[in-house]
Design a protein around this motif. Structure first.
Motif, short mmCIF file in Angstrom:
data_model
loop_
_atom_site.label_atom_id
_atom_site.label_comp_id
_atom_site.label_asym_id
_atom_site.label_seq_id
_atom_site.Cartn_x
_atom_site.Cartn_y
_atom_site.Cartn_z
N ALA A 1 80.09 -29.62 73.41
CA ALA A 1 81.23 -29.84 72.53
C ALA A 1 80.95 -30.39 71.62
O ALA A 1 80.08 -30.97 71.26
CB ALA A 1 82.40 -31.24 74.01
N VAL A 2 81.60 -30.83 70.30
CA VAL A 2 82.43 -31.81 69.45
C VAL A 2 82.54 -33.18 69.64
O VAL A 2 83.31 -33.34 70.26
CB VAL A 2 82.34 -31.08 68.40
CG1 VAL A 2 83.81 -31.40 68.08
CG2 VAL A 2 82.00 -32.39 66.80
N SER A 3 82.20 -34.42 69.38
CA SER A 3 82.81 -35.67 69.28
C SER A 3 84.49 -35.34 68.29
O SER A 3 84.31 -34.78 67.54
CB SER A 3 82.32 -36.57 69.09
OG SER A 3 82.21 -36.82 67.59
N ALA A 4 84.81 -36.46 69.18
CA ALA A 4 86.71 -36.24 68.51
C ALA A 4 86.82 -36.41 66.27
O ALA A 4 87.16 -36.33 65.95
CB ALA A 4 87.27 -36.75 68.78
N TYR B 1 73.54 -35.42 70.44
CA TYR B 1 73.00 -34.88 68.93
C TYR B 1 73.68 -35.57 68.21
O TYR B 1 75.02 -35.17 68.21
CB TYR B 1 73.12 -33.22 69.40
CG TYR B 1 71.48 -33.02 68.30
CD1 TYR B 1 70.40 -33.36 68.33
CD2 TYR B 1 72.38 -32.13 67.28
CE1 TYR B 1 69.82 -31.91 67.34
CE2 TYR B 1 71.60 -32.20 66.17
CZ TYR B 1 70.27 -31.79 66.33
OH TYR B 1 70.02 -32.05 64.57
N ARG B 2 73.52 -36.55 67.63
CA ARG B 2 73.63 -37.30 66.17
C ARG B 2 73.98 -35.76 64.98
O ARG B 2 73.06 -35.98 64.71
CB ARG B 2 73.25 -38.26 65.78
CG ARG B 2 73.73 -39.36 66.91
CD ARG B 2 72.79 -40.87 66.46
NE ARG B 2 72.73 -41.96 68.00
CZ ARG B 2 74.13 -42.40 68.25
NH1 ARG B 2 75.46 -42.06 67.17
NH2 ARG B 2 74.28 -42.98 68.52
N LEU B 3 74.92 -35.39 64.10
CA LEU B 3 74.95 -34.83 63.69
C LEU B 3 75.18 -35.93 62.34
O LEU B 3 74.67 -35.01 61.00
CB LEU B 3 76.76 -34.21 63.40
CG LEU B 3 76.73 -33.36 64.42
CD1 LEU B 3 77.98 -32.63 64.52
CD2 LEU B 3 75.25 -32.11 64.51
N THR B 4 75.33 -37.03 62.18
CA THR B 4 76.01 -37.76 60.80
C THR B 4 75.42 -38.86 61.02
O THR B 4 74.97 -39.67 62.36
CB THR B 4 77.40 -38.14 60.64
OG1 THR B 4 78.21 -38.49 61.34
CG2 THR B 4 77.65 -36.48 60.48
N GLY B 5 74.90 -39.91 59.85
CA GLY B 5 74.66 -40.95 60.42
C GLY B 5 73.26 -40.99 60.41
O GLY B 5 72.21 -40.06 60.13
N SER C 1 68.97 -36.36 65.73
CA SER C 1 68.25 -36.87 67.16
C SER C 1 69.38 -36.45 67.83
O SER C 1 69.87 -36.54 67.96
CB SER C 1 67.63 -38.81 66.47
OG SER C 1 68.88 -39.31 66.24
N ALA C 2 68.21 -36.90 69.92
CA ALA C 2 69.42 -37.07 70.99
C ALA C 2 69.29 -37.71 71.59
O ALA C 2 67.82 -38.76 71.54
CB ALA C 2 68.36 -35.59 71.94
N GLU C 3 69.52 -38.31 72.32
CA GLU C 3 69.26 -39.15 73.51
C GLU C 3 70.40 -39.31 74.55
O GLU C 3 71.68 -38.67 74.44
CB GLU C 3 69.62 -40.40 72.54
CG GLU C 3 71.36 -40.62 72.04
CD GLU C 3 71.63 -41.71 70.77
OE1 GLU C 3 70.74 -42.97 70.55
OE2 GLU C 3 72.86 -42.07 70.50
#
Length: 319
Positions: free
Chosen positions: A171-174, A192-196, A201-203
């Protein structure tokens, strides 16, 4: 939020086929799912057992798992046999979007999400075990799950992340800044971060009281619903700490043994900070192995890899 509330069943709707593994609700309150014989079905009026009606939309020729409803009404289908598909829900046309990745067949893709720019993100649960031997991967703890990205217009996805423990729901964050990945074999959600600054990276995102399967976001500002396919199993946690040869032997035995899921089922809802806002459980449930959940009106609809239909349950009160 730590308090657990009861998952209250209301009625059951037979679909005439086994294994509605993923369920998704459309804007009209209908529920779409794929079953073991390859058909894509649409369930009308799921909240009213007297008016409920099942419509066949398409046949994939494989085994559909995760579904993603697109703005134009079409479906992205993760097919465990054929790969990543796009299905037109008006005439049943099936088109293969991708069936290879990194030089090998795309098998056991599990779930997908679509971003507004047309990018698709896809999970692969296991590169070692097929769908009908899924329990082998859970027992062996192979860590061969993947996260893939299919760019608009591309015919082959790229591998973004490897080493996932049975990657499943997605799922994708809001705000579109990160993805949430269900790692069934690790009883956790991963971000899993898409931006910033941390893009790519994953956490850890959330530890769960059971094995997460499919994820479903209830609108832009709604919670993320998580189906728990089974509770945590302490002996399995211990097995995962043993040497690989021990786990492989246990996996061979598990694949050969008859399997029947337990009677404890549950779903949770989390917010975009990973906090639990609902935790619903039921013991000694007649409906077993909940692999998906979606919300329609005043109800929750549960799907299952095991059952020949869906369960409709009461929606919890509160936020």
């Amino acid at each position: 939020m730590e308090r657990t509330t009861a998952l209250v069943p209301l009625h059951y709707v037979s679909l005439g086929a086994r294994g509605p593994e993923d369920v998704v609700a459309d804007p009209h309150g209908r529920v779409l799912t794929g079953v073991s014989d390859g058909r894509i079905l649409r369930l009308h009026h799921p909240g009213d057992p007297r008016a409920a009606r099942v419509e066949v939309l398409a046949e994939t020729g494989g085994r559909p798992l995760g579904l993603e409803l697109l703005p134009d009404g079409d479906l992205v289908v993760c097919d465990a046999v054929r790969g990543l598909l796009r299905v037109r829900t008006d005439d049943g046309t099936v088109r293969v979007l991708a069936d290879k990745v990194a030089g090998e067949p795309l098998r056991f893709c599990s779930n997908a999400v679509a971003l507004p720019d047309g990018t698709l993100y896809v999970t692969v649960s296991s590169r070692r075990y097929p769908l009908d031997q899924w329990i082998g991967d859970i027992v062996e703890h192979t860590g061969t799950g993947r996260l893939l990205r299919l760019a608009p217009g591309s015919g082959e996805p790229e591998v973004l992340l490897e080493g996932l423990q049975f990657a499943n729901g997605l799922a994708v964050s809001a705000d579109g800044s990160f993805l949430v990945i269900a790692e069934t074999g690790a009883c956790r959600l991963t971000r899993y971060r898409l931006t910033g600054p941390g893009a790519g990276s994953a956490e850890p995102f959330a530890d769960l009281p059971g094995m997460p399967d499919n994820l479903w976001r209830e609108g832009p500002g709604g919670p993320l619903w998580v189906a728990l396919a089974g509770p945590r199993v302490p002996p399995l946690d211990l097995l995962h700490r043993t040497p690989p040869a021990v786990r492989r032997g246990a996996a061979r035995a598990a694949v050969r043994a008859p399997y029947r899921p337990g009677g404890t089922v549950g779903v949770v809802a989390v917010d975009d900070q990973g906090r639990t806002v609902h935790h619903l459980t039921r013991r000694r449930s007649g409906f077993r192995m909940v692999t998906s959940v979606c919300a329609t009106s005043d109800h929750l609809v549960l799907g299952s890899l095991w059952e020949p239909g869906v369960a409709v349950c009461a929606r919890p009160a509160g936020p």
